[in-house]
Design a protein around this motif. Structure first.
Motif, PDB file in Angstrom:
ATOM      1  N   VAL A   3       0.939  -0.959  -0.075  1.00  0.00           N
ATOM      2  CA  VAL A   3      -0.003   0.062   0.086  1.00  0.00           C
ATOM      3  C   VAL A   3       0.942   1.333  -0.070  1.00  0.00           C
ATOM      4  N   TYR A   4       0.735   2.066  -1.031  1.00  0.00           N
ATOM      5  CA  TYR A   4       1.552   3.304  -1.079  1.00  0.00           C
ATOM      6  C   TYR A   4       0.723   4.477  -1.373  1.00  0.00           C
ATOM      7  N   SER A   5       0.640   5.818  -1.348  1.00  0.00           N
ATOM      8  CA  SER A   5      -0.266   6.565  -1.579  1.00  0.00           C
ATOM      9  C   SER A   5       0.503   7.507  -2.773  1.00  0.00           C
ATOM     10  N   ASP A   6       1.406   7.814  -2.953  1.00  0.00           N
ATOM     11  CA  ASP A   6       1.946   8.888  -3.874  1.00  0.00           C
ATOM     12  C   ASP A   6       3.507   8.208  -4.429  1.00  0.00           C
ATOM     13  N   THR A   7       4.024   9.044  -5.227  1.00  0.00           N
ATOM     14  CA  THR A   7       5.313   8.698  -5.781  1.00  0.00           C
ATOM     15  C   THR A   7       6.472   8.473  -4.852  1.00  0.00           C
ATOM     16  N   SER A   8       6.471   9.611  -3.791  1.00  0.00           N
ATOM     17  CA  SER A   8       7.381   9.370  -2.904  1.00  0.00           C
ATOM     18  C   SER A   8       7.301   8.128  -2.114  1.00  0.00           C
ATOM     19  N   GLY A   9       6.074   7.816  -1.756  1.00  0.00           N
ATOM     20  CA  GLY A   9       5.855   6.499  -0.991  1.00  0.00           C
ATOM     21  C   GLY A   9       6.239   5.405  -1.755  1.00  0.00           C
ATOM     22  N   TYR A  10       5.872   5.273  -3.041  1.00  0.00           N
ATOM     23  CA  TYR A  10       6.352   4.400  -4.046  1.00  0.00           C
ATOM     24  C   TYR A  10       7.861   3.886  -3.996  1.00  0.00           C
ATOM     25  N   ARG A  11       8.385   5.198  -4.095  1.00  0.00           N
ATOM     26  CA  ARG A  11       9.962   5.284  -4.379  1.00  0.00           C
ATOM     27  C   ARG A  11      10.657   4.618  -3.107  1.00  0.00           C
ATOM     28  N   ASN A  12      10.280   4.913  -1.809  1.00  0.00           N
ATOM     29  CA  ASN A  12      10.691   4.533  -0.547  1.00  0.00           C
ATOM     30  C   ASN A  12      10.474   3.037  -0.466  1.00  0.00           C
ATOM     31  N   ALA A  13       9.144   2.723  -0.776  1.00  0.00           N
ATOM     32  CA  ALA A  13       8.902   1.318  -0.707  1.00  0.00           C
ATOM     33  C   ALA A  13      10.079   0.322  -1.629  1.00  0.00           C
ATOM     34  N   VAL A  14      10.099   0.795  -2.674  1.00  0.00           N
ATOM     35  CA  VAL A  14      11.177   0.296  -3.706  1.00  0.00           C
ATOM     36  C   VAL A  14      12.533  -0.035  -3.149  1.00  0.00           C
ATOM     37  N   GLU A  15      12.861   1.386  -2.551  1.00  0.00           N
ATOM     38  CA  GLU A  15      14.194   1.274  -1.799  1.00  0.00           C
ATOM     39  C   GLU A  15      14.293   0.104  -0.847  1.00  0.00           C
ATOM     40  N   SER A  16      13.360   0.208   0.009  1.00  0.00           N
ATOM     41  CA  SER A  16      13.134  -1.004   1.276  1.00  0.00           C
ATOM     42  C   SER A  16      13.194  -2.382   0.489  1.00  0.00           C
ATOM     43  N   ILE A  17      12.786  -2.617  -0.506  1.00  0.00           N
ATOM     44  CA  ILE A  17      12.566  -3.849  -1.039  1.00  0.00           C
ATOM     45  C   ILE A  17      14.065  -4.090  -1.568  1.00  0.00           C
ATOM     46  N   ARG A  18      14.534  -3.203  -2.087  1.00  0.00           N
ATOM     47  CA  ARG A  18      16.095  -3.421  -2.620  1.00  0.00           C
ATOM     48  C   ARG A  18      16.643  -3.671  -1.539  1.00  0.00           C
ATOM     49  N   SER A  19      16.844  -3.143  -0.381  1.00  0.00           N
ATOM     50  CA  SER A  19      17.701  -3.204   0.828  1.00  0.00           C
ATOM     51  C   SER A  19      17.381  -4.454   1.411  1.00  0.00           C
ATOM     52  N   LEU A  20      16.029  -5.148   1.479  1.00  0.00           N
ATOM     53  CA  LEU A  20      16.002  -6.336   2.016  1.00  0.00           C
ATOM     54  C   LEU A  20      16.511  -7.598   1.196  1.00  0.00           C
ATOM     55  N   ARG A  21      16.398  -7.295  -0.227  1.00  0.00           N
ATOM     56  CA  ARG A  21      16.919  -8.210  -1.357  1.00  0.00           C
ATOM     57  C   ARG A  21      18.389  -8.190  -1.284  1.00  0.00           C
ATOM     58  N   HIS A  22      19.085  -7.168  -0.960  1.00  0.00           N
ATOM     59  CA  HIS A  22      20.600  -7.052  -1.137  1.00  0.00           C
ATOM     60  C   HIS A  22      21.126  -6.458   0.193  1.00  0.00           C
ATOM     61  N   PRO A  23      20.997  -7.122   1.482  1.00  0.00           N
ATOM     62  CA  PRO A  23      21.521  -6.669   2.616  1.00  0.00           C
ATOM     63  C   PRO A  23      23.016  -6.507   2.667  1.00  0.00           C
ATOM     64  N   LEU A  24      23.488  -5.812   3.739  1.00  0.00           N
ATOM     65  CA  LEU A  24      24.976  -5.646   4.026  1.00  0.00           C
ATOM     66  C   LEU A  24      25.727  -6.858   3.810  1.00  0.00           C
ATOM     67  N   SER A  25      26.882  -6.870   3.583  1.00  0.00           N
ATOM     68  CA  SER A  25      27.693  -8.117   3.155  1.00  0.00           C
ATOM     69  C   SER A  25      27.899  -8.974   4.642  1.00  0.00           C
ATOM     70  N   ASN A  26      27.766  -8.216   5.944  1.00  0.00           N
ATOM     71  CA  ASN A  26      27.949  -8.820   7.255  1.00  0.00           C
ATOM     72  C   ASN A  26      27.013 -10.122   7.209  1.00  0.00           C
ATOM     73  N   ALA A  27      27.493 -11.114   7.485  1.00  0.00           N
ATOM     74  CA  ALA A  27      26.493 -12.488   7.350  1.00  0.00           C
ATOM     75  C   ALA A  27      25.840 -12.393   8.941  1.00  0.00           C
ATOM     76  N   ASN A  28      26.451 -11.748   9.846  1.00  0.00           N
ATOM     77  CA  ASN A  28      25.555 -11.637  11.056  1.00  0.00           C
ATOM     78  C   ASN A  28      24.494 -10.435  11.182  1.00  0.00           C
ATOM     79  N   GLU A  29      24.654  -9.672  10.125  1.00  0.00           N
ATOM     80  CA  GLU A  29      23.506  -8.381  10.323  1.00  0.00           C
ATOM     81  C   GLU A  29      22.321  -9.052   9.972  1.00  0.00           C
ATOM     82  N   HIS A  30      21.248  -8.254  10.681  1.00  0.00           N
ATOM     83  CA  HIS A  30      19.928  -8.736  10.985  1.00  0.00           C
ATOM     84  C   HIS A  30      19.183  -9.108   9.497  1.00  0.00           C
ATOM     85  N   PHE A  31      19.324  -8.114   8.637  1.00  0.00           N
ATOM     86  CA  PHE A  31      18.548  -8.470   7.094  1.00  0.00           C
ATOM     87  C   PHE A  31      19.151  -9.470   6.502  1.00  0.00           C
TER      88      PHE A  31
END
Length: 159
Positions: free
Chosen positions: A52-80
């Protein structure tokens, strides 16, 4: 023969329609995470289909959140990174708000009743739990936080 063929088409169409209506929030959440970690579907498409998103800004922020989930930091013990491993290995459980204990329910007292009943807890085996807020047939929030010492959990929404 023509009527039999028509009946077969109607029955097949009805089966697919009913399947879509029977989707539970738990199935929605599982499919959402599968799309993130086990597919090549673009983050933009995942947001359009599941968030659920309401505008272009919300859409872009959600896309970036998905990207960060998909490609977490390289530290294997990091939460994501740990979350990703647990999702990919199916090492997690999902629970709905009514099954939470009273202490956990208290984290969400600031929300309206309609919102509280749409909260789900994803408990990965190797990292901290995530809370997901569902709205209708989409996910309103899949990120949030609880500040140290705070009495509530804050959802990050894209509306």
């Amino acid at each position: 023969m023509k009527n039999l063929f028509l009946l077969l088409i109607i029955m097949t169409t009805s089966a697919f329609t009913c399947r879509g209506q029977d989707d539970t929030p738990s199935q929605l959440i599982r499919t959402f995470y599968e799309k993130i970690y086990r597919s090549t579907i673009s983050p933009e498409q995942i947001v359009q289909d599941y968030i659920v998103y309401s505008d272009t800004s919300g859409y872009r922020n959600a896309v970036e959140s998905i990207r960060s989930l998909r490609h977490p930091l390289s530290n294997a013990n990091e939460h994501f990174s740990l979350l990703k491993k647990d999702i990919e290995s199916n090492n997690f459980t999902l629970a709905a708000y009514p099954s939470f204990d009273e202490k956990e329910k208290a984290l969400f007292q600031y929300l309206a009743d309609d919102d509280r009943i749409n909260i789900y807890r994803l408990s990965p085996q190797h990292t901290i739990r995530q809370y997901i807020l569902v709205k209708g047939s989409k996910i309103r929030s899949f990120f949030g936080f609880q500040k140290t010492g705070a009495d509530n959990y804050t959802f990050i929404v894209y509306e």
